[in-house]
Motif scaffolding. Structure first.
Motif, PDB file in Angstrom:
ATOM      1  N   ASP A  25       0.856  -1.189   0.000  1.00  0.00           N
ATOM      2  CA  ASP A  25       0.000   0.000   0.000  1.00  0.00           C
ATOM      3  C   ASP A  25       0.893   1.240   0.000  1.00  0.00           C
ATOM      4  O   ASP A  25       1.561   1.537   0.989  1.00  0.00           O
ATOM      5  N   THR A  26       0.937   1.946  -1.122  1.00  0.00           N
ATOM      6  CA  THR A  26       1.805   3.126  -1.244  1.00  0.00           C
ATOM      7  C   THR A  26       0.980   4.405  -1.386  1.00  0.00           C
ATOM      8  O   THR A  26       1.492   5.430  -1.852  1.00  0.00           O
ATOM      9  N   SER A  27      -0.262   4.357  -0.974  1.00  0.00           N
ATOM     10  CA  SER A  27      -1.153   5.503  -1.185  1.00  0.00           C
ATOM     11  C   SER A  27      -0.704   6.755  -0.441  1.00  0.00           C
ATOM     12  O   SER A  27      -1.058   7.870  -0.830  1.00  0.00           O
ATOM     13  N   SER A  28       0.070   6.587   0.633  1.00  0.00           N
ATOM     14  CA  SER A  28       0.486   7.755   1.414  1.00  0.00           C
ATOM     15  C   SER A  28       1.884   8.259   1.048  1.00  0.00           C
ATOM     16  O   SER A  28       2.369   9.224   1.650  1.00  0.00           O
ATOM     17  N   VAL A  29       2.532   7.624   0.069  1.00  0.00           N
ATOM     18  CA  VAL A  29       3.904   8.017  -0.287  1.00  0.00           C
ATOM     19  C   VAL A  29       3.896   9.314  -1.092  1.00  0.00           C
ATOM     20  O   VAL A  29       3.120   9.468  -2.036  1.00  0.00           O
ATOM     21  N   GLN A  30       4.773  10.223  -0.726  1.00  0.00           N
ATOM     22  CA  GLN A  30       4.961  11.478  -1.471  1.00  0.00           C
ATOM     23  C   GLN A  30       6.043  11.225  -2.539  1.00  0.00           C
ATOM     24  O   GLN A  30       7.230  11.403  -2.296  1.00  0.00           O
ATOM     25  N   TRP A  31       5.602  10.798  -3.715  1.00  0.00           N
ATOM     26  CA  TRP A  31       6.541  10.334  -4.731  1.00  0.00           C
ATOM     27  C   TRP A  31       7.515  11.411  -5.176  1.00  0.00           C
ATOM     28  O   TRP A  31       8.682  11.124  -5.447  1.00  0.00           O
ATOM     29  N   ARG A  33       2.891  -4.570   8.858  1.00  0.00           N
ATOM     30  CA  ARG A  33       2.036  -3.643   8.105  1.00  0.00           C
ATOM     31  C   ARG A  33       2.384  -3.727   6.623  1.00  0.00           C
ATOM     32  O   ARG A  33       3.526  -4.057   6.254  1.00  0.00           O
ATOM     33  N   THR A  56       1.530  -1.076   4.638  1.00  0.00           N
ATOM     34  CA  THR A  56       1.597   0.318   4.190  1.00  0.00           C
ATOM     35  C   THR A  56       3.044   0.798   4.166  1.00  0.00           C
ATOM     36  O   THR A  56       3.777   0.656   5.151  1.00  0.00           O
ATOM     37  N   LYS A  82       5.436   3.986   4.036  1.00  0.00           N
ATOM     38  CA  LYS A  82       5.417   5.412   4.315  1.00  0.00           C
ATOM     39  C   LYS A  82       6.576   6.107   3.595  1.00  0.00           C
ATOM     40  O   LYS A  82       7.577   5.481   3.244  1.00  0.00           O
ATOM     41  N   THR A  83       6.411   7.401   3.411  1.00  0.00           N
ATOM     42  CA  THR A  83       7.488   8.179   2.794  1.00  0.00           C
ATOM     43  C   THR A  83       8.782   8.019   3.583  1.00  0.00           C
ATOM     44  O   THR A  83       9.872   7.878   3.001  1.00  0.00           O
TER      45      THR A  83
END
Length: 326
Positions: A269-275, A306, A308, A310-311
Motif C-alpha cells: 500500500d503506497t497511497s500515502s507516499v509522497q513520490w 504492516r 503500508t 510510508k514516505t
C-alpha cells in the motif's frame, strides 16, 4: 512445464520454419522442467528432440546445437547459460533506450522480411552506462522476448595469461555464435575491448582486441551479440563502427524513479507516499540501487506487521543506500 510464451514461441517458430529456434525452445522447456523437479518429462522431451533432429532430412536439419544448459568439451566454463523470463515491459527505462530496444526486437521478429529485401536486422549492440542501469537486464529481456537462451561469456575463463590462448577461446565462442542462435553477452567488455594504444597495454591484449574485431566483423550468424561496459572511455575507438547500434544508459530521471518504485512496490500500500519527495532524494542512484531500497523498505514494513509503505520508510532506505556508496 512450458510457459504460455514458450508455447507461443514454439508454434511461431514451427510456422515460420525456423527449426533452429524450435529445437532451442524445446530444450529450454526441458531444462525448466528439470529445474522444477519434472525429471522424467524433461528426459523424455530431450530424447524426443534428439530423435527428431536425428531423423530430420538434410534440407531442414538445423545448425549443430550446443547443449546450452551444460556446455561440453572446450566450451565448458566459457558460458553461463540462462533462460530469462524478463520482458521489456518489466523494465523502467528512459524513452530513448526503450525505443532502441523495441526497434531491435521488432527487426529481429521481422528478420525474414528484412532479409528478403536485402537488409540485415540489428543484432550487434554496444551497451554503455553506469553500473546498475539495466544493461545486463536488457540482454535478458531481449532473450526473453525472442524465446532465446542467454549465454553470458565468462571473462575469467576467457582471458588467459598464455600467449594466443585467449584468441583461440574467442574463436570457439564465435563458432558457437554461428552454430546456435541465442543472445550472447560480453559483460564488462572493456576487459577485452580496451584501447590498443593504452600505455599499460600488453601485446597479448592487443592481439585479443584485433582478433575480436576480426571475428565480429566476419560474423554473419543469426545470433544477437551484446557487449556491455561501465567504462566506455576505455574502449578502442575502432570498436564503435562494428556495432549496429550503440545504446547509452543513464541514471534514471525522476519520472523513471517513480515508475521503478511504483512497480517494485506494487503489492504494498503506497497511497500515502509522497513520490515527488522520494524521487528527489533518489536522484543520482541507479536502477539497481533504487530497487534494493524499495525491497529494504518493504521488508521492514512487513516485519513491522504492516503493508503500508510510508514516505519515511523509503527516504530512510534511500539514505542508507547512498551512505553505502561512499
Amino acid at each position: 512445464m512450458a510457459t504460455a510464451d514458450q508455447l507461443k514461441a514454439l508454434i511461431r517458430s514451427h510456422g515460420e520454419g525456423d527449426e533452429t529456434r524450435f529445437y532451442a525452445i524445446a530444450l529450454q522447456v526441458a531444462a525448466q522442467a528439470a529445474r522444477n523437479g519434472h525429471t522424467k518429462f524433461a528426459q523424455e522431451l530431450r530424447e524426443l528432440v534428439d530423435n527428431l533432429r536425428k531423423h530430420a532430412g538434410p534440407s531442414i536439419t538445423p545448425a549443430k546445437l550446443i547443449p546450452l544448459a551444460q556446455p561440453r568439451g572446450e566450451l565448458v566454463g566459457l558460458f553461463a547459460a540462462s533462460y530469462p523470463k524478463t520482458r521489456l515491459a518489466d523494465m523502467a527505462l528512459e524513452p530513448a533506450v526503450e525505443h532502441s530496444l523495441h526497434q531491435v526486437l521488432r527487426e529481429q521478429q521481422e528478420r525474414e522480411r528484412l532479409l528478403a529485401h536485402g537488409f540485415q536486422p540489428q543484432r550487434k549492440l554496444l551497451l554503455l552506462g553506469p553500473p546498475g542501469t539495466g544493461k545486463t537486464m536488457s540482454a535478458g529481456a531481449l532473450a526473453g522476448e525472442l524465446g532465446l537462451p542467454l549465454l553470458t561469456i565468462q571473462l575469467d575463463s576467457l582471458i588467459s595469461k598464455y600467449l594466443g590462448e585467449t584468441a583461440a577461446k574467442l574463436r570457439l565462442i564465435f563458432d558457437a555464435i554461428a552454430e546456435t542462435r541465442a543472445v550472447y553477452l560480453f559483460d564488462e567488455f572493456d576487459a577485452i575491448g580496451g584501447e590498443r594504444s593504452a600505455v599499460n597495454d600488453t601485446g597479448e591484449i592487443r592481439r585479443v582486441m584485433s582478433s575480436f574485431l576480426q571475428f565480429l566483423e566476419q560474423d554473419e550468424s543469426q545470433s544477437l551479440i551484446l557487449c556491455a561496459t561501465n567504462h566506455p572511455a576505455l574502449l578502442d575507438r575502432a570498436l564503435f563502427r562494428r556495432f549496429d547500434a550503440i545504446i547509452e544508459y543513464l541514471l534514471p530521471s525522476r519520472e523513471v524513479v517513480s515508475k521503478i518504485m511504483e512497480s517494485r512496490l506494487g503489492l504494498m500500500d503506497t497511497s500515502s507516499v509522497q513520490w515527488s519527495r522520494v524521487a528527489r532524494i533518489a536522484a543520482g542512484l541507479s536502477h539497481a540501487e533504487i530497487c534494493r531500497s524499495c525491497e529494504a523498505a518493504a521488508k521492514n514494513a512487513l516485519l513491522a506487521h504492516r503493508r503500508t509503505i510510508k514516505t519515511a520508510d523509503l527516504t530512510a532506505a534511500l539514505a542508507s543506500r547512498r551512505t553505502a556508496q561512499v
